[in-house]
Design a protein around this motif. Structure first.
Motif, short mmCIF file in Angstrom:
data_model
loop_
_atom_site.label_atom_id
_atom_site.label_comp_id
_atom_site.label_asym_id
_atom_site.label_seq_id
_atom_site.Cartn_x
_atom_site.Cartn_y
_atom_site.Cartn_z
N GLN A 62 0.68 12.68 1.33
CA GLN A 62 0.48 12.40 -0.08
C GLN A 62 -0.48 13.42 -0.67
O GLN A 62 -1.17 14.14 0.04
CB GLN A 62 -0.09 10.99 -0.29
N GLY A 63 -0.52 13.46 -2.02
CA GLY A 63 -1.42 14.35 -2.73
C GLY A 63 -0.73 15.58 -3.28
O GLY A 63 0.34 15.98 -2.82
N SER A 64 -1.35 16.18 -4.32
CA SER A 64 -0.81 17.36 -4.98
C SER A 64 -1.95 18.25 -5.42
O SER A 64 -3.09 17.80 -5.61
CB SER A 64 0.04 16.98 -6.20
N SER A 65 -1.66 19.54 -5.62
CA SER A 65 -2.62 20.49 -6.16
C SER A 65 -1.92 21.42 -7.12
O SER A 65 -0.76 21.79 -6.91
CB SER A 65 -3.28 21.32 -5.05
N ASP B 291 2.18 9.20 -6.06
CA ASP B 291 2.71 10.54 -5.79
C ASP B 291 3.82 10.92 -6.77
O ASP B 291 3.96 12.09 -7.14
CB ASP B 291 3.24 10.62 -4.35
N GLU B 292 4.61 9.92 -7.19
CA GLU B 292 5.65 10.19 -8.18
C GLU B 292 5.04 10.36 -9.57
O GLU B 292 5.45 11.23 -10.34
CB GLU B 292 6.67 9.04 -8.19
N ARG C 203 0.83 -1.20 0.00
CA ARG C 203 0.00 0.00 0.00
C ARG C 203 0.86 1.25 0.00
O ARG C 203 0.63 2.18 -0.77
CB ARG C 203 -0.92 0.01 1.22
N ASP C 204 1.88 1.27 0.87
CA ASP C 204 2.76 2.44 0.93
C ASP C 204 3.52 2.62 -0.38
O ASP C 204 3.73 3.76 -0.84
CB ASP C 204 3.74 2.29 2.10
N SER C 205 3.91 1.51 -1.02
CA SER C 205 4.61 1.59 -2.29
C SER C 205 3.69 2.12 -3.39
O SER C 205 4.12 2.90 -4.25
CB SER C 205 5.16 0.22 -2.70
N TYR C 206 2.43 1.70 -3.35
CA TYR C 206 1.46 2.18 -4.34
C TYR C 206 1.25 3.68 -4.19
O TYR C 206 1.27 4.43 -5.18
CB TYR C 206 0.14 1.45 -4.19
N ILE C 207 1.06 4.16 -2.96
CA ILE C 207 0.86 5.58 -2.74
C ILE C 207 2.10 6.37 -3.16
O ILE C 207 2.00 7.45 -3.76
CB ILE C 207 0.51 5.84 -1.27
N HIS C 208 3.28 5.82 -2.89
CA HIS C 208 4.51 6.48 -3.31
C HIS C 208 4.59 6.54 -4.83
O HIS C 208 4.97 7.58 -5.41
CB HIS C 208 5.74 5.75 -2.75
N TYR C 209 4.20 5.44 -5.49
CA TYR C 209 4.19 5.41 -6.96
C TYR C 209 3.24 6.46 -7.53
O TYR C 209 3.59 7.20 -8.46
CB TYR C 209 3.79 4.02 -7.44
#
Length: 269
Positions: free
Chosen positions: A79-82, A45-46, A37-43
């Protein structure tokens, strides 16, 4: 429909109608462990960081013929971007006749037109279920324009810019403008469905539902991928590595997640 010069309406002053496109995309994934899960969220975010989102929105700005005045962008922790882009105004009388044409719009290239008092925004939301192993990435994009051109011209490009399992699309025309006699116009182009702006090859990939309020110039379309391949939804491993009963259980969870998003309600079996 392309309007001839004789068919175009002569307006009193500037076209004050506001056309707003809201495009929500969802990417669904199954992560068996906290590490996955953490790897997916990191992916995610990248893959969809603020810099890449800025490039996508800048391309949208170029396609609809606007000019960037200001960019505000931010990556968030954890996590997340705008990204928010303010675009410049221009003279309405230079807008092309094809601004009114119902078509999917290009994936790349330009639609030459000028916009006024407009903005484009995107926000991302990586999310996960605490128990079921489901991870979901959502991107919310808003394109708001004034003048003759519709932001639906950029929809085809946006669809191709994200990995999308479920799409929820809203389009609304707000306000009014006037013709030279003072008569109010609450819409300046013909539209009966957002699907008119989605290419046939994309429509064949999705189940689609329209919920439109024509008298209020509100249009709503929901889309869900028709084909399901479990390998496309596993992060960090393949389905052949799982026993058949686990494959069935994961498939049920994933399909339930997509159906709940598509229909906008929780489903109990």
């Amino acid at each position: 429909m392309t309007l001839t010069p004789e068919q175009r309406i002569e307006l009193h002053g500037f076209n004050n109608l506001t056309k707003s496109l809201s495009f929500n995309m969802y990417d669904i994934c199954y992560t068996r462990t906290t590490e996955e899960r953490d790897s997916y969220i990191h992916y995610i975010d990248e893959q969809y960081n603020a810099d890449r989102l800025t490039k996508i929105l800048s391309k949208v700005t170029e396609m609809i013929g606007a000019h960037i005045l200001n960019i505000a962008k931010q990556d968030y922790v954890p996590q997340g971007s705008s990204v928010t882009i303010l675009v410049s105004e221009g003279p309405v009388d230079e807008a092309p006749k094809e601004a009114f044409e119902e078509s999917p719009g290009p994936i790349t290239g330009n639609v030459v037109a000028h916009l006024d008092k407009s903005h484009i925004t995107v926000h991302t939301y990586p999310e996960y279920h605490p128990d079921a192993g489901i991870s979901t990435f959502r991107a919310d994009i808003d394109v708001s324009t004034c003048g003759e051109i519709s932001p639906l011209k950029a929809l085809n490009y946006l669809i191709h810019s994200f990995e999308t399992d479920v799409m929820v699309i809203d389009y609304r025309v707000r306000g009014f403008t006037r013709d030279v006699t003072g008569h109010k116009l609450f819409i300046d182009h013909d539209i009966n469905s957002i699907q008119n702006y989605i290419p046939d090859e994309v429509q064949r990939l999705y189940d689609m539902i329209d919920v439109n309020v024509y008298q209020e110039n509100i249009f709503h379309t929901k889309c869900k991928l028709r084909q399901f391949n479990l390998d496309n939804y596993l992060f960090g491993h393949k389905k052949e590595e799982l026993p058949p009963e686990e494959q069935l259980e994961i498939t049920k969870k994933l399909k339930t997640e997509m159906e709940e998003i598509f229909y906008g309600k929780n489903i109990t079996y």
